[in-house]
Design a protein around this motif. Structure first.
Motif, PDB file in Angstrom:
ATOM      1  N   PRO A   1       0.814  -1.218   0.000  1.00 12.66           N
ATOM      2  CA  PRO A   1       0.000   0.000   0.000  1.00 12.66           C
ATOM      3  C   PRO A   1       0.853   1.276   0.000  1.00 12.66           C
ATOM      4  CG  PRO A   1      -0.766  -1.508   1.700  1.00 12.66           C
ATOM      5  CD  PRO A   1       0.508  -2.064   1.143  1.00 12.66           C
ATOM      6  N   ALA A   2       1.966   1.255   0.723  1.00 12.81           N
ATOM      7  CA  ALA A   2       2.830   2.434   0.768  1.00 12.81           C
ATOM      8  C   ALA A   2       3.445   2.694  -0.601  1.00 12.81           C
ATOM      9  CB  ALA A   2       3.916   2.249   1.819  1.00 12.81           C
ATOM     10  N   THR A   3       3.858   1.653  -1.282  1.00 12.71           N
ATOM     11  CA  THR A   3       4.423   1.797  -2.624  1.00 12.71           C
ATOM     12  C   THR A   3       3.388   2.375  -3.575  1.00 12.71           C
ATOM     13  OG1 THR A   3       5.946  -0.047  -2.246  1.00 12.71           O
ATOM     14  CG2 THR A   3       5.518   0.542  -4.534  1.00 12.71           C
ATOM     15  N   ASP A   4       2.169   1.868  -3.498  1.00 20.60           N
ATOM     16  CA  ASP A   4       1.097   2.399  -4.344  1.00 20.60           C
ATOM     17  C   ASP A   4       0.857   3.879  -4.067  1.00 20.60           C
ATOM     18  OD1 ASP A   4       0.722  -0.072  -5.551  1.00 20.60           O
ATOM     19  OD2 ASP A   4      -0.971  -0.626  -4.263  1.00 20.60           O
ATOM     20  N   CYS A   5       0.875   4.268  -2.798  1.00 16.10           N
ATOM     21  CA  CYS A   5       0.671   5.674  -2.449  1.00 16.10           C
ATOM     22  C   CYS A   5       1.786   6.548  -3.005  1.00 16.10           C
ATOM     23  CB  CYS A   5       0.580   5.843  -0.929  1.00 16.10           C
ATOM     24  SG  CYS A   5      -0.969   5.249  -0.205  1.00 16.10           S
ATOM     25  N   VAL A   6       3.018   6.085  -2.919  1.00 17.17           N
ATOM     26  CA  VAL A   6       4.141   6.864  -3.447  1.00 17.17           C
ATOM     27  C   VAL A   6       3.996   7.019  -4.955  1.00 17.17           C
ATOM     28  CG1 VAL A   6       6.642   6.849  -3.870  1.00 17.17           C
ATOM     29  CG2 VAL A   6       5.752   6.350  -1.584  1.00 17.17           C
ATOM     30  N   ILE A   7       3.725   5.941  -5.651  1.00 17.24           N
ATOM     31  CA  ILE A   7       3.605   6.001  -7.110  1.00 17.24           C
ATOM     32  C   ILE A   7       2.411   6.857  -7.517  1.00 17.24           C
ATOM     33  CG2 ILE A   7       3.166   4.629  -9.209  1.00 17.24           C
ATOM     34  CD1 ILE A   7       6.038   4.402  -8.056  1.00 17.24           C
ATOM     35  N   ASP A   8       1.305   6.732  -6.810  1.00 13.39           N
ATOM     36  CA  ASP A   8       0.110   7.509  -7.140  1.00 13.39           C
ATOM     37  C   ASP A   8       0.308   9.004  -6.909  1.00 13.39           C
ATOM     38  OD1 ASP A   8      -1.151   5.188  -7.885  1.00 13.39           O
ATOM     39  OD2 ASP A   8      -2.347   5.021  -6.044  1.00 13.39           O
ATOM     40  N   ASN A   9       1.253   9.372  -6.075  1.00 14.48           N
ATOM     41  CA  ASN A   9       1.502  10.779  -5.774  1.00 14.48           C
ATOM     42  C   ASN A   9       2.773  11.308  -6.430  1.00 14.48           C
ATOM     43  OD1 ASN A   9      -0.634  11.868  -3.862  1.00 14.48           O
ATOM     44  ND2 ASN A   9      -0.215   9.819  -3.072  1.00 14.48           N
ATOM     45  N   ALA A  10       3.348  10.525  -7.325  1.00 15.77           N
ATOM     46  CA  ALA A  10       4.515  10.957  -8.092  1.00 15.77           C
ATOM     47  C   ALA A  10       4.050  11.518  -9.434  1.00 15.77           C
ATOM     48  CB  ALA A  10       5.462   9.782  -8.315  1.00 15.77           C
ATOM     49  N   SER A  11       4.790  12.474  -9.937  1.00 17.75           N
ATOM     50  CA  SER A  11       4.485  13.003 -11.268  1.00 17.75           C
ATOM     51  C   SER A  11       4.952  11.990 -12.317  1.00 17.75           C
ATOM     52  CB  SER A  11       5.203  14.333 -11.476  1.00 17.75           C
ATOM     53  OG  SER A  11       6.602  14.124 -11.582  1.00 17.75           O
TER      54      SER A  11
ATOM     55  N   CYS B   1      -2.798   9.457   1.861  1.00 16.67           N
ATOM     56  CA  CYS B   1      -3.052   8.170   1.218  1.00 16.67           C
ATOM     57  C   CYS B   1      -2.640   7.022   2.135  1.00 16.67           C
ATOM     58  CB  CYS B   1      -2.295   8.098  -0.108  1.00 16.67           C
ATOM     59  SG  CYS B   1      -2.397   6.503  -0.963  1.00 16.67           S
ATOM     60  N   LEU B   2      -1.472   7.152   2.758  1.00 17.46           N
ATOM     61  CA  LEU B   2      -0.995   6.111   3.670  1.00 17.46           C
ATOM     62  C   LEU B   2      -1.949   5.921   4.842  1.00 17.46           C
ATOM     63  CD1 LEU B   2       2.794   6.896   3.729  1.00 17.46           C
ATOM     64  CD2 LEU B   2       1.755   4.766   2.965  1.00 17.46           C
ATOM     65  N   LEU B   3      -2.431   7.026   5.381  1.00 24.83           N
ATOM     66  CA  LEU B   3      -3.353   6.929   6.512  1.00 24.83           C
ATOM     67  C   LEU B   3      -4.671   6.296   6.093  1.00 24.83           C
ATOM     68  CD1 LEU B   3      -2.703  10.361   8.236  1.00 24.83           C
ATOM     69  CD2 LEU B   3      -2.027   8.087   9.051  1.00 24.83           C
ATOM     70  N   LYS B   4      -5.111   6.612   4.897  1.00 24.99           N
ATOM     71  CA  LYS B   4      -6.394   6.093   4.414  1.00 24.99           C
ATOM     72  C   LYS B   4      -6.278   4.652   3.923  1.00 24.99           C
ATOM     73  CE  LYS B   4      -9.685   6.844   0.738  1.00 24.99           C
ATOM     74  NZ  LYS B   4      -9.665   7.236  -0.637  1.00 24.99           N
ATOM     75  N   ASP B   5      -5.296   4.389   3.079  1.00 21.18           N
ATOM     76  CA  ASP B   5      -5.207   3.093   2.402  1.00 21.18           C
ATOM     77  C   ASP B   5      -4.132   2.168   2.947  1.00 21.18           C
ATOM     78  OD1 ASP B   5      -7.203   3.989   0.690  1.00 21.18           O
ATOM     79  OD2 ASP B   5      -5.768   4.782  -0.749  1.00 21.18           O
ATOM     80  N   GLY B   6      -3.075   2.734   3.492  1.00 20.97           N
ATOM     81  CA  GLY B   6      -1.943   1.912   3.882  1.00 20.97           C
ATOM     82  C   GLY B   6      -1.950   1.446   5.328  1.00 20.97           C
ATOM     83  N   LEU B   7      -2.377   2.313   6.217  1.00 26.93           N
ATOM     84  CA  LEU B   7      -2.285   1.974   7.637  1.00 26.93           C
ATOM     85  C   LEU B   7      -3.641   1.686   8.273  1.00 26.93           C
ATOM     86  CD1 LEU B   7       0.353   4.602   8.762  1.00 26.93           C
ATOM     87  CD2 LEU B   7       0.724   2.206   8.235  1.00 26.93           C
ATOM     88  N   SER B   8      -4.718   2.142   7.652  1.00 32.88           N
ATOM     89  CA  SER B   8      -6.038   1.974   8.283  1.00 32.88           C
ATOM     90  C   SER B   8      -6.387   0.536   8.629  1.00 32.88           C
ATOM     91  CB  SER B   8      -7.137   2.617   7.442  1.00 32.88           C
ATOM     92  OG  SER B   8      -7.241   2.010   6.190  1.00 32.88           O
ATOM     93  N   PRO B   9      -6.023  -0.453   7.806  1.00 34.40           N
ATOM     94  CA  PRO B   9      -6.337  -1.832   8.217  1.00 34.40           C
ATOM     95  C   PRO B   9      -5.653  -2.231   9.522  1.00 34.40           C
ATOM     96  CG  PRO B   9      -5.786  -1.769   5.896  1.00 34.40           C
ATOM     97  CD  PRO B   9      -5.465  -0.413   6.465  1.00 34.40           C
ATOM     98  N   PHE B  10      -4.517  -1.599   9.814  1.00 31.66           N
ATOM     99  CA  PHE B  10      -3.777  -1.934  11.034  1.00 31.66           C
ATOM    100  C   PHE B  10      -4.270  -1.124  12.220  1.00 31.66           C
ATOM    101  CE2 PHE B  10      -1.110  -2.879   7.416  1.00 31.66           C
ATOM    102  CZ  PHE B  10      -0.764  -4.190   7.681  1.00 31.66           C
ATOM    103  N   LEU B  11      -4.949  -0.006  11.957  1.00 30.11           N
ATOM    104  CA  LEU B  11      -5.412   0.857  13.017  1.00 30.11           C
ATOM    105  C   LEU B  11      -6.820   0.525  13.466  1.00 30.11           C
ATOM    106  CD1 LEU B  11      -4.065   4.256  11.665  1.00 30.11           C
ATOM    107  CD2 LEU B  11      -3.039   2.787  13.399  1.00 30.11           C
ATOM    108  N   LEU B  12      -7.596  -0.089  12.606  1.00 33.28           N
ATOM    109  CA  LEU B  12      -8.977  -0.431  12.932  1.00 33.28           C
ATOM    110  C   LEU B  12      -9.017  -1.676  13.803  1.00 33.28           C
ATOM    111  CD1 LEU B  12     -10.630   0.118   9.458  1.00 33.28           C
ATOM    112  CD2 LEU B  12     -10.704   1.643  11.412  1.00 33.28           C
ATOM    113  N   LYS B  13      -9.794  -1.608  14.847  1.00 34.36           N
ATOM    114  CA  LYS B  13      -9.955  -2.774  15.707  1.00 34.36           C
ATOM    115  C   LYS B  13     -11.020  -3.671  15.134  1.00 34.36           C
ATOM    116  CE  LYS B  13      -8.712  -0.408  19.933  1.00 34.36           C
ATOM    117  NZ  LYS B  13      -9.158   0.021  21.248  1.00 34.36           N
ATOM    118  N   LYS B  14     -10.802  -4.937  15.222  1.00 33.95           N
ATOM    119  CA  LYS B  14     -11.802  -5.903  14.756  1.00 33.95           C
ATOM    120  C   LYS B  14     -12.761  -6.186  15.896  1.00 33.95           C
ATOM    121  CE  LYS B  14      -8.985  -7.814  11.235  1.00 33.95           C
ATOM    122  NZ  LYS B  14      -9.044  -8.732  10.175  1.00 33.95           N
ATOM    123  N   ALA B  15     -14.034  -6.172  15.567  1.00 31.70           N
ATOM    124  CA  ALA B  15     -15.061  -6.390  16.589  1.00 31.70           C
ATOM    125  C   ALA B  15     -15.220  -7.858  16.901  1.00 31.70           C
ATOM    126  CB  ALA B  15     -16.378  -5.813  16.124  1.00 31.70           C
TER     127      ALA B  15
END
Length: 110
Positions: free
Chosen positions: A51-61, A96-110
């Motif tokens: 996800p981090a790689t995708d965010c970097v590429i998506d935000n590169a010119s 992007c990282l906060l939304k797509d890259g790290l959110s799965p790790f930050l969300l608690k599973k019920a």
């Protein structure tokens, strides 16, 4: 083997201006991702690489993607490493990282 790829990639980089989602763009992005991953792994340990790689590429010119793709063929130097860090620390990339890259790790599973 990489020496054989240089002329082919040079031709594709020239064609990449023809369309954003064309074959040349896809190949350049793939090669750029291969360049970005090891830099992220070293400079930002623990960050989910895909996800981090995708965010970097998506935000590169387009020019930055081509520069990173070339580095994948010719070798990663300090300038390209700095470019990855610069792109990774841009506000849009961090968002992007906060939304797509790290959110799965930050969300608690019920």
């Amino acid at each position: 083997m990489k020496l054989v790829l240089i002329p082919a990639l040079a031709a594709l980089f020239t064609l990449s201006a023809c369309g954003d989602d064309g074959l040349a763009d896809q190949l350049a992005r793939k090669e750029a991702k291969d360049t970005v991953r090891p830099v992220l792994a070293k400079r930002f340990p623990g960050v989910p690489l895909e996800p981090a790689t995708d965010c970097v590429i998506d935000n590169a010119s387009a020019g930055e993607i081509l520069k990173l793709a070339r580095a994948g063929v010719t070798g990663l130097g300090p300038e390209e490493t700095q470019l990855v860090v610069e792109i990774a620390t841009r506000p849009d990339t961090i968002e992007c990282l906060l939304k797509d890259g790290l959110s799965p790790f930050l969300l608690k599973k019920a």
